[in-house]
Design a protein around this motif. Structure first.
Motif, PDB file in Angstrom:
ATOM      1  N   PRO A 151     111.288  74.242 -19.023  1.00 56.58           N
ATOM      2  CA  PRO A 151     110.716  75.204 -18.075  1.00 56.58           C
ATOM      3  C   PRO A 151     111.815  75.847 -17.235  1.00 56.58           C
ATOM      4  CG  PRO A 151     110.165  72.944 -17.429  1.00 56.58           C
ATOM      5  CD  PRO A 151     110.903  72.846 -18.727  1.00 56.58           C
ATOM      6  N   PRO A 152     111.569  77.044 -16.722  1.00 58.26           N
ATOM      7  CA  PRO A 152     112.585  77.685 -15.872  1.00 58.26           C
ATOM      8  C   PRO A 152     112.915  76.819 -14.653  1.00 58.26           C
ATOM      9  CG  PRO A 152     110.832  79.219 -16.438  1.00 58.26           C
ATOM     10  CD  PRO A 152     110.373  77.871 -16.900  1.00 58.26           C
ATOM     11  N   GLY A 158     110.259  86.309  -6.849  1.00 59.94           N
ATOM     12  CA  GLY A 158     109.908  87.199  -7.971  1.00 59.94           C
ATOM     13  C   GLY A 158     111.134  87.478  -8.830  1.00 59.94           C
ATOM     14  N   VAL A 159     112.306  87.019  -8.355  1.00 58.20           N
ATOM     15  CA  VAL A 159     113.533  87.224  -9.130  1.00 58.20           C
ATOM     16  C   VAL A 159     113.597  86.165 -10.234  1.00 58.20           C
ATOM     17  CG1 VAL A 159     116.068  87.216  -9.057  1.00 58.20           C
ATOM     18  CG2 VAL A 159     114.752  88.195  -7.168  1.00 58.20           C
ATOM     19  N   GLY A 160     113.903  86.597 -11.438  1.00 50.21           N
ATOM     20  CA  GLY A 160     114.030  85.665 -12.547  1.00 50.21           C
ATOM     21  C   GLY A 160     115.110  86.116 -13.519  1.00 50.21           C
ATOM     22  N   GLN A 195     103.406  86.117 -22.041  1.00 50.84           N
ATOM     23  CA  GLN A 195     103.650  84.700 -22.359  1.00 50.84           C
ATOM     24  C   GLN A 195     104.808  84.153 -21.539  1.00 50.84           C
ATOM     25  OE1 GLN A 195     101.730  82.661 -23.953  1.00 50.84           O
ATOM     26  NE2 GLN A 195     100.423  84.444 -24.274  1.00 50.84           N
ATOM     27  N   GLN A 196     105.882  84.945 -21.463  1.00 52.82           N
ATOM     28  CA  GLN A 196     107.065  84.475 -20.719  1.00 52.82           C
ATOM     29  C   GLN A 196     106.770  84.397 -19.216  1.00 52.82           C
ATOM     30  OE1 GLN A 196     110.548  86.923 -21.026  1.00 52.82           O
ATOM     31  NE2 GLN A 196     111.954  85.289 -20.385  1.00 52.82           N
ATOM     32  N   PHE A 249     106.949  81.319 -16.267  1.00 44.88           N
ATOM     33  CA  PHE A 249     107.614  81.423 -14.962  1.00 44.88           C
ATOM     34  C   PHE A 249     106.640  81.142 -13.810  1.00 44.88           C
ATOM     35  CE2 PHE A 249     111.979  83.421 -15.053  1.00 44.88           C
ATOM     36  CZ  PHE A 249     112.197  83.221 -16.414  1.00 44.88           C
ATOM     37  N   PHE A 250     105.427  81.717 -13.907  1.00 43.15           N
ATOM     38  CA  PHE A 250     104.549  81.721 -12.723  1.00 43.15           C
ATOM     39  C   PHE A 250     103.179  81.089 -12.949  1.00 43.15           C
ATOM     40  CE2 PHE A 250     107.329  85.524 -12.375  1.00 43.15           C
ATOM     41  CZ  PHE A 250     108.044  85.146 -11.254  1.00 43.15           C
TER      42      PHE A 250
END
Ligand SMILES: Cc1cc2nc3c(=O)[nH]c(=O)nc-3n(C[C@H](O)[C@H](O)[C@H](O)COP(=O)(O)OP(=O)(O)OC[C@H]3O[C@@H](n4cnc5c(N)ncnc54)[C@H](O)[C@@H]3O)c2cc1C
Length: 350
Positions: A94-95, A216-218, A263-264, A268-269
């Motif tokens: 996971p991120p 919100g930065v990724g 999906q991505q 992330f969220f």
């Protein structure tokens, strides 16, 4: 002052040049191939959001652009960066969450979207000076003046300022007599900034990521998106995330890219992403008035601002402009404005 000046292209460079010349009383005609103004600036307004699918940010060292914004009474606001960022290193994990350092260079956005600059410029210049859907295909030197040919019309000008990216210019417009061989060779090796990029944005009902302390930065090594940013409006009434996709996805359909992005984003969220209102994107590689259809590799910013572009051609009647011809900040909006100032001042001084 009685000179007839034609400007090819209604991007930031073309419109700013027209604005400065018009202010000094010159007669200008802008010819644009596309059905919209703006070139590489494109704000899609939807669901209260201003989605920047082209240029977005400016910085405090963009002094000419900032001056222009001030003159046009355009408001700026800071790119929201507070909160944690996420980084996806590998697809199997996971991120990871991390703190963004405080000492980052502040990026600014334009209230109402970057297109606001262009709309204000057109307001000042007058819509009657602008013709859309006029793709220029040929330019002929008639000794005293230049004949500019679109697919259906002919125009006569004392001076022509062309803001088409140099590589596109020498491959899509025919010149009689031909442009110098050295110019053609340099133009063919001049990079067009962001020509291969894919930008996307997803609109939501709420900025739900902020509730969890996320900015919100990724960033992702995995893709499809490589970078992601909070993209809400300055009035905080339109909520979106915006980012860049891996350029290799250009050949997929829009639906396929949308599915992959959603999906991505869920990785992330979480599942709140499922409630998104809309997805939009722009594949710049497919924009025929920005990018030439071939895969020649040119290094980013290669030959931007090359000495050869600082000359006028066709006995001083033809100028090559646009951001890629600027010695400073070539490729960026700042370069487009600086070139507009340089060329308009040159013509006014003449
Ligand atoms: C995805 C993306 C993100 C970016 N992000 C940023 C950013 O955050 N900050 C920043 O400073 N810069 C950014 N840029 C770069 C910025 O958009 C450009 O520097 C700037 O808009 C260039 O303006 P220009 O007028 O020189 O060229 P363009 O905008 O390319 O204008 C050229 C015009 O010529 C027209 N044209 C082409 N061929 C013909 C023809 N034959 N006849 C008539 N008209 C023709 C085109 O349609 C276009 O309107 C970004 C660009 C992209 C694509």
């Amino acid at each position: 002052m009685n000179k007839e000046i034609i400007i090819i292209g209604s991007g930031l460079s073309g419109l700013t040049t027209a604005y400065f010349l018009k202010k000094k009383g010159y007669s200008v005609q802008i010819l644009e191939a596309n059905s919209r103004i703006g070139g590489r600036i494109y704000t899609k307004k939807t669901h209260n959001a201003d989605l920047e699918l082209g240029a977005t940010w400016l910085w405090k060292y963009n002094t000419s652009l900032l001056e222009l914004c001030k003159e046009l009474n355009i408001k700026l606001f800071e790119q929201k960066m507070d909160g944690d960022a996420l980084f996806e290193a590998m697809s199997a994990h996971p991120p990871q969450r991390f703190n963004l350092p405080d000492n980052q260079e502040i990026s600014y956005r334009i209230a109402g979207g970057t297109t606001t600059i262009l709309e204000k410029l057109v307001e000042e210049i007058g819509e009657d000076c602008l013709l859309l859907n006029e793709r220029i295909v040929a330019i002929e030197d008639n000794t005293n003046n230049l004949i500019v040919k679109s697919e259906t019309k002919e125009f006569v000008a004392d001076t022509v300022i062309c803001t088409v990216p140099p590589r596109l210019l020498v491959n899509t417009i025919e010149f009689s007599p031909s442009l110098p061989v050295e110019l053609i060779s340099i133009a063919n090796q001049t990079h067009t900034w962001m020509k291969d990029s894919i930008k996307f944005a997803v609109v939501f009902n709420t900025p739900f990521w902020r509730k969890n302390g996320l900015s919100g930065v990724g960033f992702s090594n995995v893709g499809p998106f490589t970078e992601l940013y909070d993209h809400c409006t300055v009035q905080e009434n339109g909520y979106a995330l915006m980012g860049f996709l891996n350029g290799g996805l250009a050949e997929l359909s829009k639906q396929q890219r949308e599915n992959k992005v959603i999906q991505q984003l869920k990785k992330f969220f979480g599942d709140l992403v499922n409630n998104y209102k809309c997805y939009d994107e722009k594949v710049w590689k497919k924009e025929q008035f920005t990018t030439l259809k071939d895969n020649q590799f040119i290094f980013p910013h290669q030959n931007n601002g090359h000495e050869i572009y600082q000359n006028a051609f066709m006995d001083g009647k033809f100028y090559i402009s646009g951001t890629e011809t600027s010695k400073v900040y070539g490729g960026y909006m700042e370069g487009a404005v600086r070139r507009a100032i340089e060329i308009s001042q040159h013509i006014i001084k003449d």
